[in-house]
Structure formats: C-alpha cells, structure tokens
Design a protein around this motif. Structure first.
Motif, PDB file in Angstrom:
ATOM      1  N   GLU A 131       0.828  -1.208   0.000  1.00 61.74           N
ATOM      2  CA  GLU A 131       0.000   0.000   0.000  1.00 61.74           C
ATOM      3  C   GLU A 131       0.865   1.262   0.000  1.00 61.74           C
ATOM      4  O   GLU A 131       0.514   2.261  -0.621  1.00 61.74           O
ATOM      5  CB  GLU A 131      -0.948   0.000   1.203  1.00 61.74           C
ATOM      6  CG  GLU A 131      -1.974   1.098   1.146  1.00 61.74           C
ATOM      7  CD  GLU A 131      -3.180   0.877   2.032  1.00 61.74           C
ATOM      8  OE1 GLU A 131      -4.057   1.755   2.038  1.00 61.74           O
ATOM      9  OE2 GLU A 131      -3.262  -0.170   2.703  1.00 61.74           O
ATOM     10  N   GLU A 180     -10.937   2.468  -4.727  1.00 60.39           N
ATOM     11  CA  GLU A 180     -11.449   1.242  -4.100  1.00 60.39           C
ATOM     12  C   GLU A 180     -12.951   1.107  -4.317  1.00 60.39           C
ATOM     13  O   GLU A 180     -13.448   0.021  -4.612  1.00 60.39           O
ATOM     14  CB  GLU A 180     -11.112   1.233  -2.613  1.00 60.39           C
ATOM     15  CG  GLU A 180     -11.373  -0.100  -1.943  1.00 60.39           C
ATOM     16  CD  GLU A 180     -10.836  -0.178  -0.536  1.00 60.39           C
ATOM     17  OE1 GLU A 180     -10.595  -1.304  -0.085  1.00 60.39           O
ATOM     18  OE2 GLU A 180     -10.646   0.867   0.123  1.00 60.39           O
ATOM     19  N   ARG A 199      -7.700  -4.631  -0.979  1.00 63.50           N
ATOM     20  CA  ARG A 199      -6.667  -4.961   0.009  1.00 63.50           C
ATOM     21  C   ARG A 199      -6.678  -6.468   0.237  1.00 63.50           C
ATOM     22  O   ARG A 199      -7.723  -7.035   0.522  1.00 63.50           O
ATOM     23  CB  ARG A 199      -6.934  -4.226   1.308  1.00 63.50           C
ATOM     24  CG  ARG A 199      -6.697  -2.739   1.204  1.00 63.50           C
ATOM     25  CD  ARG A 199      -7.096  -1.988   2.478  1.00 63.50           C
ATOM     26  NE  ARG A 199      -6.648  -0.622   2.432  1.00 63.50           N
ATOM     27  CZ  ARG A 199      -7.327   0.364   1.864  1.00 63.50           C
ATOM     28  NH1 ARG A 199      -8.480   0.134   1.297  1.00 63.50           N
ATOM     29  NH2 ARG A 199      -6.843   1.596   1.846  1.00 63.50           N
ATOM     30  N   LEU A 208      -1.887  -4.483  -1.818  1.00 60.41           N
ATOM     31  CA  LEU A 208      -3.008  -4.107  -2.676  1.00 60.41           C
ATOM     32  C   LEU A 208      -2.971  -4.938  -3.945  1.00 60.41           C
ATOM     33  O   LEU A 208      -1.907  -5.122  -4.538  1.00 60.41           O
ATOM     34  CB  LEU A 208      -2.935  -2.623  -3.038  1.00 60.41           C
ATOM     35  CG  LEU A 208      -2.992  -1.641  -1.874  1.00 60.41           C
ATOM     36  CD1 LEU A 208      -2.912  -0.213  -2.404  1.00 60.41           C
ATOM     37  CD2 LEU A 208      -4.234  -1.835  -1.038  1.00 60.41           C
TER      38      LEU A 208
END
Length: 135
Positions: free
Chosen positions: A59, A98, A105, A110
C-alpha cells in the motif's frame, strides 16, 4: 406509470450499487492521472503484472505514487484539492479507486485490477509545458 422504461419488462434491469460518479471532475481526473502513472510503471516493468493480470504492490508504494502525482499536477486542480494536505488527497483518491473496484486490500498488500492499466488521463503536452514555466 410516471416514466418510460429503458428495458422491456422482465429483461435487463439496471442494478444500482456502489458510489456514483462525483459531480466534481477533479477527483476522477486525478484518478486517471494516477492510472496513467500505474500503467507507466507496468510498461517499464517496475511493477509486474501477474498471471491473473493483476499487479500486487505494498500500500505504501501506491501511496507514494499518488503523492508524487499530487505534487506534480496539483497546480492544474481546483483550489480545494490543490491545497489539500497530500495525505488527505491520497486517502480520497484511494477511497474513490477502491469504491470503483480498481483495487482490493489482500494479505497486507493491494491487488490492482487490470482496469487501472487500461484507463489513463493525460494533460496536453502544451499544458504540461505551460505548467513547467509557471513553476
């Protein structure tokens, strides 16, 4: 019945779920620029597409990419987004991505879905040159 149906009864019916496209064009514009940078990293093989066509990154790597885009392009964006603290802008862009299922996630990283490599936004070259002169 109050209105005209787009589809014959019993055939396709629209399903409404998720977020709607915002009226403010800056957020989707920023996401398209982020997607262009993701695509660039995939094409340069800095980020590797796996057999499932997805790219898996920490991430923090996406956060840095978004902050870099914010720093590069913020002068082209509206005052609210331009003056936004980079961490807040990063979170808003990731929330949008998202919500539009551009990533998920998974296990501490990710999973970027193929759509991020297919959508791209760019400013015209003369605009980029003008922005460089003003900086």
């Amino acid at each position: 019945q109050g209105g005209r149906q787009c589809f014959p009864p019993g055939i396709l019916k629209p399903i409404v779920s998720g977020k709607v496209h915002p009226r403010d064009a800056i957020l989707p514009e920023a996401v398209l620029l982020v997607c262009a940078e993701i695509r660039s990293r995939i094409e340069s093989e800095e980020w590797v597409r796996q057999a499932d066509e997805c790219v898996y990154v920490p991430e923090e790597a996406l956060d840095k990419l978004i902050r870099d885009c914010h720093g590069r392009w913020k002068n082209a964006w509206g005052v609210g987004f331009r003056e936004m603290e980079p961490g807040k802008a990063t979170e808003e862009i990731k929330e949008y991505m998202e919500a539009w299922m551009m990533f998920r996630r998974e296990e501490g990283q990710l999973r970027l879905f193929p759509i991020v490599g297919k959508l791209s936004g760019y400013y015209p070259r003369d605009y980029e040159e003008k922005m460089g002169e003003e900086a």
